[in-house]
Design an enzyme around this catalytic site. Structure first.
Site, PDB file in Angstrom:
ATOM      1  N   TYR A 299     -41.133 -20.881 104.428  1.00  0.00           N
ATOM      2  CA  TYR A 299     -41.651 -21.197 103.096  1.00  0.00           C
ATOM      3  C   TYR A 299     -40.512 -21.293 102.085  1.00  0.00           C
ATOM      4  O   TYR A 299     -40.405 -22.259 101.322  1.00  0.00           O
ATOM      5  CB  TYR A 299     -42.649 -20.125 102.664  1.00  0.00           C
ATOM      6  CG  TYR A 299     -43.175 -20.296 101.263  1.00  0.00           C
ATOM      7  CD1 TYR A 299     -44.319 -21.036 101.014  1.00  0.00           C
ATOM      8  CD2 TYR A 299     -42.522 -19.718 100.178  1.00  0.00           C
ATOM      9  CE1 TYR A 299     -44.809 -21.194  99.721  1.00  0.00           C
ATOM     10  CE2 TYR A 299     -42.992 -19.870  98.891  1.00  0.00           C
ATOM     11  CZ  TYR A 299     -44.134 -20.605  98.666  1.00  0.00           C
ATOM     12  OH  TYR A 299     -44.607 -20.771  97.378  1.00  0.00           O
TER      13      TYR A 299
ATOM     14  N   VAL B   7     -44.912 -27.062  97.032  1.00  0.00           N
ATOM     15  CA  VAL B   7     -45.414 -26.485  98.282  1.00  0.00           C
ATOM     16  C   VAL B   7     -46.826 -25.945  98.112  1.00  0.00           C
ATOM     17  O   VAL B   7     -47.675 -26.114  98.992  1.00  0.00           O
ATOM     18  CB  VAL B   7     -44.465 -25.369  98.765  1.00  0.00           C
ATOM     19  CG1 VAL B   7     -45.059 -24.634  99.961  1.00  0.00           C
ATOM     20  CG2 VAL B   7     -43.112 -25.951  99.153  1.00  0.00           C
ATOM     21  N   GLU B   8     -47.103 -25.329  96.983  1.00  0.00           N
ATOM     22  CA  GLU B   8     -48.391 -24.679  96.793  1.00  0.00           C
ATOM     23  C   GLU B   8     -49.551 -25.659  96.632  1.00  0.00           C
ATOM     24  O   GLU B   8     -50.562 -25.548  97.317  1.00  0.00           O
ATOM     25  CB  GLU B   8     -48.335 -23.745  95.582  1.00  0.00           C
ATOM     26  CG  GLU B   8     -47.464 -22.523  95.769  1.00  0.00           C
ATOM     27  CD  GLU B   8     -48.037 -21.556  96.785  1.00  0.00           C
ATOM     28  OE1 GLU B   8     -49.233 -21.666  97.123  1.00  0.00           O
ATOM     29  OE2 GLU B   8     -47.293 -20.696  97.252  1.00  0.00           O
ATOM     30  N   THR B   9     -49.430 -26.597  95.696  1.00  0.00           N
ATOM     31  CA  THR B   9     -50.577 -27.458  95.370  1.00  0.00           C
ATOM     32  C   THR B   9     -50.209 -28.919  95.135  1.00  0.00           C
ATOM     33  O   THR B   9     -51.042 -29.690  94.678  1.00  0.00           O
ATOM     34  CB  THR B   9     -51.275 -26.948  94.087  1.00  0.00           C
ATOM     35  OG1 THR B   9     -50.366 -27.031  92.986  1.00  0.00           O
ATOM     36  CG2 THR B   9     -51.751 -25.516  94.247  1.00  0.00           C
TER      37      THR B   9
ATOM     38  N   MET C 191     -56.239 -26.415  95.986  1.00  0.00           N
ATOM     39  CA  MET C 191     -54.926 -26.124  96.540  1.00  0.00           C
ATOM     40  C   MET C 191     -54.743 -26.819  97.837  1.00  0.00           C
ATOM     41  O   MET C 191     -53.806 -27.518  98.051  1.00  0.00           O
ATOM     42  CB  MET C 191     -54.817 -24.626  96.631  1.00  0.00           C
ATOM     43  CG  MET C 191     -54.053 -24.120  97.773  1.00  0.00           C
ATOM     44  SD  MET C 191     -52.587 -23.330  97.272  1.00  0.00           S
ATOM     45  CE  MET C 191     -51.464 -24.054  98.286  1.00  0.00           C
TER      46      MET C 191
END
Length: 385
Positions: free
Chosen positions: A364, A178-180, A1
């Site tokens: 976020y 955004v996450e990974t 990640m």
């Protein structure tokens, strides 16, 4: 990640840390000597209430672990032994199996040290330019171009998810971006190490993480996974969408119909993110955010944030209105964004709030929203050539 190089960038997001809040307290002292372990990594974890899966008996756990007692880093931890007792009594796990598994677990001192620093830094209000700095980490060609490529490769799965769950493809992609960055880095910590460390050595949030550890063991057993094998974030989040184990049990779906829910599989991740949004109240066809019109200076006298709701009538009394009219009667939230040279106020609709259920951070959610729009624009442009 997330790589160590991403750490300050991602955890300042608050993905996991806004959920944790507070400093790491002194860890439990083991009765026998233990060896510490220090390993970096990164992530963000969706913030969820604890969900406990149904009791499952007569299933075989994978891995062949066996020991008469826990050895290694967690030897002598009474809290570990109590947890094992609960898993045996509540869910029918074999005691020797869990003794063997937790003998493999490594204590992540780096995680505890990092949380102690990061928790303190998140207590202050947004500084001038905080949104500009945050935004720059995600609204770039790498994230956008990766989103376009991922959309092309998984176009049919995205179409099917959008139709089934009512969530636009671009917002599914915004989360993964955004996450990974679409799986380019899903984390390097063994989930068993991450969750064991945070369950028994991070007292501030230990109860939450013990629930996640419980759910991780249930997840591993039900999906026939060796629990010492999966890797993810330092907080135990997994896969392209970085689900915590409770989120996996509650909202992950087998979208490719192969008989398993696999969050490292793109199709299962697409369906699972879409299902998460749908189950948290996504309203198909409704807006996410809106600029303000009217007496804009009045916004600075209002309380921004996710906990403050404003009706259209209360906004009108303040001389403010959404710049778009969606004929929505839902309460709205005031979003405060601090650019380098000015402050901006927006209104967040219920769909904006749904994004924050993934991570309780307005920054976020705005990054997901703006990336979703940017990826869709780039994809549409490339398709028309």
């Amino acid at each position: 990640m997330i790589f160590l190089a991403h750490i300050s960038q991602r955890l300042s997001l608050g993905l996991a840390l806004l959920m944790f809040g507070g400093c790491a307290n002194q860890a439990e002292k083991p009765l026998a000597s233990t060896q510490g372990s220090s390993t970096p990594t990164i992530q963000a974890a969706p913030s969820q209430p604890k969900k406990t899966a149904p009791t499952i008996h007569a299933q075989t756990s994978v891995g062949g672990y066996h020991a008469n007692s826990v050895s290694g880093d967690y030897a002598g931890y009474q809290s570990v032994n109590r947890f094992i007792d609960e898993m045996v009594q509540k869910h029918g796990f074999d005691r020797a199996y869990l003794n063997g598994l937790f003998s493999q677990a490594k204590r992540k001192q780096w995680t505890l040290d990092y949380l102690a620093k990061s928790d303190k830094s998140l207590k202050s209000k947004p500084s001038q330019g905080s949104w500009s700095r945050y935004r720059a980490k995600f609204l770039d060609s790498r994230h956008i171009n990766s989103g376009v490529s991922f959309w092309r490769e998984h176009r049919l799965a995205l179409q099917r998810a959008s139709k089934q769950y009512g969530v636009p493809a671009e917002y599914i992609l915004g989360i993964m971006a955004v996450e990974t960055t679409f799986g380019s880095y899903v984390g390097s910590h063994r989930v068993i190490d991450a969750l064991t460390t945070l369950s028994f050595d991070y007292q501030r949030r230990g109860e939450y993480f013990r629930g996640e550890l419980e759910n991780f063991l249930l997840m591993s057993r039900s999906e026939h996974i060796n629990p010492a094998k999966p890797v993810g974030s330092f907080a135990g989040a997994m896969g392209l969408g970085q689900f915590m184990p409770s989120s996996f049990l509650e909202w992950a779906v087998d979208f490719n119909a192969d008989g398993h829910r696999d969050l490292w599989d793109p199709e299962d991740s697409i369906g699972s993110v879409a299902n998460y949004f749908s189950q948290h109240g996504w309203q198909p066809g409704k807006p996410v955010v809106s600029p303000l019109r009217g007496n804009l200076s009045a916004a600075s006298n209002m309380e921004p944030g996710l906990d403050n709701l404003y009706s259209i009538n209360s906004l009108q009394k303040a001389g403010l209105l959404p710049a778009i009219d969606c004929h929505c009667d839902d309460p709205l939230r005031l979003i405060w964004l601090r650019h380098n040279s000015n402050d901006e106020y927006l209104l967040g609709y219920p769909n904006f709030y749904v994004i924050t259920r993934y991570n309780h951070s307005t920054h976020y959610a705005m990054a997901v929203h703006e990336l979703a729009k940017a990826i869709k624009s780039a994809y549409s442009s490339s398709a028309s050539r």
